[in-house]
Design a protein around this motif. Structure first.
Motif, PDB file in Angstrom:
ATOM      1  N   ILE A 362       1.376   0.306  -7.038  1.00  0.00           N
ATOM      2  CA  ILE A 362       1.963   1.044  -5.923  1.00  0.00           C
ATOM      3  C   ILE A 362       1.845   2.523  -6.238  1.00  0.00           C
ATOM      4  O   ILE A 362       2.079   2.954  -7.373  1.00  0.00           O
ATOM      5  N   TYR A 681       8.222  -1.438  -3.715  1.00  0.00           N
ATOM      6  CA  TYR A 681       7.400  -2.463  -3.063  1.00  0.00           C
ATOM      7  C   TYR A 681       8.125  -3.068  -1.856  1.00  0.00           C
ATOM      8  O   TYR A 681       7.553  -3.197  -0.769  1.00  0.00           O
ATOM      9  N   ALA A 685       7.425   0.321   0.769  1.00  0.00           N
ATOM     10  CA  ALA A 685       6.238  -0.298   1.374  1.00  0.00           C
ATOM     11  C   ALA A 685       6.616  -1.432   2.317  1.00  0.00           C
ATOM     12  O   ALA A 685       5.845  -1.792   3.204  1.00  0.00           O
ATOM     13  N   PRO A 701       8.033  -1.174   6.491  1.00  0.00           N
ATOM     14  CA  PRO A 701       8.189  -0.007   5.611  1.00  0.00           C
ATOM     15  C   PRO A 701       9.410   0.833   5.957  1.00  0.00           C
ATOM     16  O   PRO A 701       9.741   1.047   7.118  1.00  0.00           O
ATOM     17  N   ILE A 709       1.878   5.846   1.126  1.00  0.00           N
ATOM     18  CA  ILE A 709       2.206   4.719   0.245  1.00  0.00           C
ATOM     19  C   ILE A 709       1.018   3.772   0.244  1.00  0.00           C
ATOM     20  O   ILE A 709       0.516   3.385   1.296  1.00  0.00           O
ATOM     21  N   SER A 710       0.588   3.381  -0.947  1.00  0.00           N
ATOM     22  CA  SER A 710      -0.477   2.389  -1.092  1.00  0.00           C
ATOM     23  C   SER A 710       0.013   1.332  -2.071  1.00  0.00           C
ATOM     24  O   SER A 710       0.419   1.661  -3.187  1.00  0.00           O
ATOM     25  N   ALA A 711       0.004   0.070  -1.652  1.00  0.00           N
ATOM     26  CA  ALA A 711       0.554  -1.007  -2.473  1.00  0.00           C
ATOM     27  C   ALA A 711      -0.374  -2.208  -2.495  1.00  0.00           C
ATOM     28  O   ALA A 711      -0.972  -2.565  -1.478  1.00  0.00           O
ATOM     29  N   GLU A 723      -1.398   0.006   3.134  1.00  0.00           N
ATOM     30  CA  GLU A 723      -1.547   1.456   2.992  1.00  0.00           C
ATOM     31  C   GLU A 723      -0.907   2.111   4.197  1.00  0.00           C
ATOM     32  O   GLU A 723      -1.224   1.781   5.342  1.00  0.00           O
TER      33      GLU A 723
END
Length: 783
Positions: A362, A681, A685, A701, A709-711, A723
């Motif tokens: 993440i 997470y 996310a 989210p 945010i990228s998970a 994303e």
């Protein structure tokens, strides 16, 4: 009227527990404990035959503790293409060699599938034998003392059987050779490792070494035959339970991070070798020395948590020599204390650890949270081996308050091989249940038996056992633990006012830190245990129990709020301290607090900050659940700032400081401090399973002030990717694995929802636009 209502709640509760007890006795077939243990653990065995081999040890009397034994066996093989399996059990650890080559670096698990039984390994040797004569050699380390992670059998021994295509070829008996390894010294100078550890210091005197004893050509004619101790399932090792977790990941020997020019002559200084991060390592050296010099190897964590841990000592022989100390130690720096005038030719280390991958990730646009997550994962991994640990130094113990948070992190950060460690812990916890139905941790244990009631409730409840099932879909394990959980819950009684009577257990701990409202804490934890039990009951088809527990929970919630809500916060009657932030948080996440209390609790959590990093996770989660995500992120940064920004340690601490500034001894690696990883997470996310085994999940989210945010989540169904860009245009890119569905939530403040280029008109619910998609990749724009 209020008194009458409380008595009515008490009557309902008593009726429920009578019903639960009757259901348990009617639905379950009577089975002996040993049969039950064997049935639970012997899953998917490769070899199912009854053990025919004998347990063996040395003819010579061994030291009572810290004994090392060398075993050898030569045998003939014609078919080298056959499937070949070695199953083996020892007390306590072993290193396996075949024809002079190391096959397995540290086999065996610390004893404790039950209070009496022993784990065994199945090692695949297919394709490794050679036609004709073969040599098996094993070095066995017998701890010989109790610890918080190990129940000693009281007898050093080993049993092994070699099968080819299911047929027994070789077995341990008196044709094996066995001697105490003369180079290992059982006693070391003080300080010894603290009482919590079953391991001793590892001291090796190279002057007494047996040269190349693992090689096929070694002459063992003067070695005595092994002494047999009993055949198959026999005391003191009892039932043999198949290893339920993988063998360790082994990096091989590696150079240290700091560049050291070899060779050099020691000036009597301590050589500091930098490890890449806090890791489980075994130290290696190559030196040229006179005989009788002592080299000490230890890490910066040697006195981590205020207590001495494990160190290694090596006494040199004459000339050039190499040595690797086999007992793992952990830390950021390996110290070699090398006497003057010894020529140092090389120094290396081997990293071993639980065989799982750091598969999740993440990343957000604020680097503080990225560093926090990086440290959380590193802390999690260094606290995994035979069991989940609180810390890999002082205790290595499976405290269940820690396990609940560790497993929650693992479901997001690690590959799914990690799930087996939680399963192992769950079965151990319930297989150690005592006849009076109490459970305790840490265990397996030989020198601890105290129940921590709050931790036990958390372990069996919503965040513990139920969360395992939600993430794995492993219904068989839930079936196995359901009845022991019912028995434990039956110990908890309600008072006349409808709240739970506090069980002192062995240690009414609650949490580190001050201002702990214990009655309030335990009532919230009891409700979470009921919540988990009700869901488990429903999952295995016990609808009557599900309905009965739901009925109890409804009455309990009413009583809880009547007794503990004090206009603007929760508090128990006789508690006089400052308002306990932990309990406010647990009241929210458990569902005991309704939304009409959220703003008051939000005000409390702005000023009250008493929780340790363990309980802070639930406080922060409560803020997310109440919709105060900006404040959740700010409080997270404030509370964890010191340990995240620290540049000395790659791991998170036990308390808000270390050493005397910390809690419980102030260790520098405690995975319970990684709860923020899970929250980013699950809430930032927004990725959460909504049915067991991730068949369905949601993406909702709550980024707060985060813009990107990228998970990546490695679920049992496949990898979920999310994303989020939360700027002028709101964009969400989601990858949904095959065979799953996800429900997506977009704030209702956005008027147009465009999915893969097409406008969608989803339904609205509680301030969100909600729609469901099947497997695939989706680009969602909200305008």
């Amino acid at each position: 009227m209020k008194i009458f209502k409380s008595h009515r709640i008490q009557f309902r509760a008593c009726y429920l527990f009578m019903l639960l007890l009757m259901l348990g006795s009617c639905d379950l077939q009577e089975e002996t404990q040993k049969q039950s243990y064997a049935k639970q653990y012997d899953y998917h065995p490769i070899i199912t035959k009854k053990w025919q081999a004998s347990w063996i040890t040395t003819q010579k009397v061994l030291s009572e503790k810290n004994a090392w034994i060398a075993f050898r066996k030569q045998f003939e093989v014609e078919n080298v293409e056959a499937s070949t399996i070695l199953r083996i059990a020892v007390d306590s650890k072993y290193w396996l060699y075949l024809n002079g080559e190391i096959i397995l670096f540290e086999g065996g698990l610390k004893r404790g599938p039950t209070p009496n039984d022993t784990y065994y390994d199945e090692v695949d040797l297919s394709g490794k034998l050679q036609k004709g004569k073969n040599t098996l050699a094993l070095l066995v380390w017998y701890f010989g003392k109790e610890g918080m992670t190990h129940k000693s059998s009281g007898q050093a021994g080993m049993i092994a059987e070699l099968y080819q295509n299911g047929q027994l070829m070789v077995q341990t008996d008196d044709t094996w050779k066995a001697i105490p390894h003369p180079a290992y010294i059982s006693e070391s100078a003080d300080p010894e490792p603290n009482w919590r550890l079953p391991e001793s210091n590892v001291v090796f005197d190279a002057r007494e070494d047996i040269s190349v004893w693992t090689n096929p050509k070694f002459d063992d004619s003067n070695w005595p035959s092994a002494k047999t101790l009993g055949t198959g399932i026999t005391t003191p090792w009892n039932n043999l339970v198949k290893r339920p977790i993988p063998f360790w990941k082994d990096s091989g020997l590696k150079a240290y991070e700091n560049k050291i020019s070899f060779p050099f002559i020691s000036k009597g200084d301590t050589i500091k070798c930098k490890l890449p991060y806090n890791t489980q390592a075994t130290p290696f050296l190559k030196v040229n020395a006179k005989a009788g010099e002592k080299i000490t190897m230890l890490t910066d964590n040697y006195q981590g948590g205020s207590e001495y841990n494990v160190r290694a000592e090596y006494i040199t022989k004459e000339g050039e020599q190499v040595h690797e100390s086999l007992g793992w130690i952990n830390g950021h720096v390996m110290y070699y204390v090398i006497p003057e005038d010894i020529e140092v030719l090389d120094l290396k280390y081997r990293e071993t650890g639980y065989d799982t991958k750091l598969a999740g990730s993440i990343h957000v646009d604020d680097d503080f949270y990225n560093q926090m997550c990086k440290k959380a994962v590193r802390t999690l991994y260094v606290t995994m081996r035979d069991n989940y640990m609180d810390t890999p130094g002082r205790e290595r113990a499976q405290w269940w308050g820690d396990v609940v948070l560790e497993s929650g992190e693992a479901f997001y950060a690690l590959s799914r091989s990690a799930d087996a460690l939680m399963r192992k812990g769950m079965l151990e916890l319930m297989n150690w249940q005592r006849p009076d139905s109490t459970i305790f941790s840490p265990m397996p244990a030989g020198n601890w038996n105290q129940e921590l009631p709050g931790q036990m409730l958390m372990s069996i409840g919503y965040y513990g056992f139920w969360n395992y099932y939600l993430n794995t879909g492993d219904l068989e394990t839930i079936k196995k633990v359901h009845e022991p959980v019912r028995r434990y819950l039956s110990l908890w009684k309600l008072k006349d006012d409808g709240t739970v009577t506090i069980r002192k257990g062995g240690w009414t701990w609650g949490d580190w830190g001050d201002n702990r409202d214990i009655p309030l804490l335990m009532n919230t934890q009891y409700y979470l245990a009921l919540k988990g039990y009700a869901k488990m009951s429903e999952a295995i088809g016990r609808q009557k129990e599900t309905d009965s527990v739901a009925y109890l929970m409804k009455g309990f919630k009413t009583a809880f709020n009547e007794q503990f809500w004090k206009r603007d916060h929760y508090r128990s009657k006789d508690y006089k301290g400052k308002t306990d932030d932990r309990s406010q948080g647990l009241a929210v996440v458990s569902g005991l607090a309704d939304s009409n209390k959220y703003e008051a609790i939000h005000q409390v959590l702005q000023t009250e900050k008493h929780a340790s990093p363990y309980m802070e996770k639930y406080v922060l989660e409560a803020l997310y659940k109440m919709g105060y995500e900006d404040f959740a992120l700010r409080r997270m940064k404030e509370r964890f700032s010191k340990m995240v920004r620290d540049t000395t340690y790659t791991t998170l601490w036990e308390g808000w400081g270390i050493g005397v500034e910390g809690f419980g001894g102030g260790t520098t690696n405690h995975a319970w401090s990684g709860g923020g990883l899970t929250l980013l997470y699950q809430y930032a996310a927004g990725i959460v399973p909504t049915s067991p085994g991730w068949e369905t999940f949601q993406v909702r989210p709550q980024p707060g002030f985060l813009k990107h945010i990228s998970a990546v989540v490695p679920t049992v169904k496949g990898t979920v990717k999310v994303e989020l860009k939360n700027e002028e245009t709101y964009q969400l890119v989601i990858e949904v694995p095959v065979g799953t569905k996800t429900t997506i939530y977009i704030l209702s403040t956005y008027e147009r929802i465009i999915v893969n280029g097409e406008e969608l008109r989803p339904k609205e619910s509680e301030g969100y636009k909600v729609f469901e998609v099947d497997s695939g990749k989706y680009t969602i724009k909200a305008e």
